[in-house]
Design a protein around this motif. Structure first.
Motif, short mmCIF file in Angstrom:
data_model
loop_
_atom_site.label_atom_id
_atom_site.label_comp_id
_atom_site.label_asym_id
_atom_site.label_seq_id
_atom_site.Cartn_x
_atom_site.Cartn_y
_atom_site.Cartn_z
N TYR A 117 0.87 -1.18 0.00
CA TYR A 117 0.00 0.00 0.00
C TYR A 117 0.90 1.22 0.00
O TYR A 117 1.55 1.53 1.01
CB TYR A 117 -0.93 0.04 1.21
CG TYR A 117 -1.76 1.31 1.25
CD1 TYR A 117 -2.72 1.55 0.28
CD2 TYR A 117 -1.55 2.27 2.22
CE1 TYR A 117 -3.47 2.73 0.28
CE2 TYR A 117 -2.30 3.44 2.24
CZ TYR A 117 -3.25 3.66 1.28
OH TYR A 117 -3.98 4.83 1.28
N ALA B 212 -3.42 -3.09 -1.75
CA ALA B 212 -4.57 -2.19 -1.67
C ALA B 212 -4.61 -1.38 -2.96
O ALA B 212 -3.68 -1.42 -3.77
CB ALA B 212 -4.43 -1.27 -0.46
N ARG C 135 0.28 5.18 5.42
CA ARG C 135 0.54 3.82 4.97
C ARG C 135 0.48 2.81 6.11
O ARG C 135 -0.07 1.72 5.96
CB ARG C 135 1.89 3.75 4.25
CG ARG C 135 1.84 4.56 2.95
CD ARG C 135 3.05 4.34 2.09
NE ARG C 135 4.16 5.16 2.53
CZ ARG C 135 5.41 5.03 2.07
NH1 ARG C 135 5.70 4.09 1.19
NH2 ARG C 135 6.36 5.84 2.49
N LYS D 275 -3.18 2.08 7.23
CA LYS D 275 -3.84 1.14 6.32
C LYS D 275 -3.31 -0.28 6.56
O LYS D 275 -4.08 -1.24 6.54
CB LYS D 275 -3.60 1.56 4.87
CG LYS D 275 -4.27 0.68 3.84
CD LYS D 275 -5.75 0.89 3.75
CE LYS D 275 -6.06 1.89 2.68
NZ LYS D 275 -7.48 2.04 2.39
N GLU E 111 -4.91 -1.62 9.77
CA GLU E 111 -6.31 -1.97 9.50
C GLU E 111 -6.41 -3.28 8.72
O GLU E 111 -7.27 -4.12 9.00
CB GLU E 111 -7.00 -0.85 8.72
CG GLU E 111 -7.21 0.41 9.53
CD GLU E 111 -7.59 1.63 8.70
OE1 GLU E 111 -7.60 1.54 7.44
OE2 GLU E 111 -7.88 2.68 9.29
#
Length: 177
Positions: free
Chosen positions: A33, A64, A95, A98, A101
């Protein structure tokens, strides 16, 4: 073997951290990502090469979407910051958030990043960005540049005929090279 999500910016930078994590009895799950990478053609080169490297080495890989608009929104007003400045802090946070997550979504309890392998990046700055993320997933502070990590990653990259980029990724680092 416990899984750890490894946020990766490119194949050369991921090569040694993947080996190091395995030596530490962890199974890296690679996550790409990087909405900061400019231009899109550069992004695609890095994405495809990392995906191929992971497939070749039987490493679980995820990616992603390319969200460059989110990157520009996040760093607005900090475009002229020097490398290792506020723009980089924001980019790291974006970054890593994300990645945290995504690790949570996969049920992986810990994550780290290849960003610390580069001698051009301040590991403390990266770790501080991660500390601001409250995801319920533990960030592991690996400073992959230690013990010649960068040199080792470059050697692995050469052995695998990998593409070597000449800048961090964002258009602002590219302009200042």
């Amino acid at each position: 073997m416990e899984k750890i999500l490894l946020h990766a910016c490119c194949a050369p930078c991921a090569s040694y951290p993947i080996q190091k994590l395995a030596l530490d009895n962890l199974k890296p799950v690679v996550f790409f990502y990087n909405p900061n990478i400019f231009p899109f053609e550069e992004y695609e080169i890095r994405r495809k090469e990392l995906k191929e490297y992971c497939a070749k080495n039987d490493i679980e890989y995820y990616e992603a979407d390319y969200e460059i608009k989110e990157f520009y929104e996040a760093i607005k007003g900090f475009e002229n910051e020097p490398e290792k400045g506020k723009r980089c802090e924001i980019c790291f946070y974006l970054r890593l958030k994300k990645a945290a997550e995504f690790a949570k979504k996969l049920g992986i309890k810990r994550y780290t990043t290849t960003l610390s392998v580069s001698p051009h990046k301040n590991s403390i700055q990266i770790f501080e960005a991660a500390k601001k993320i409250d995801s319920g997933v533990e960030f592991v502070e690996y400073n992959f540049k230690k013990q010649d990590g960068f040199k080792k990653s470059r050697q692995i990259a050469k052995e695998n005929n990998m593409y070597f980029q000449t800048y961090c990724g964002c258009e602002f680092s590219r302009e200042r090279q």
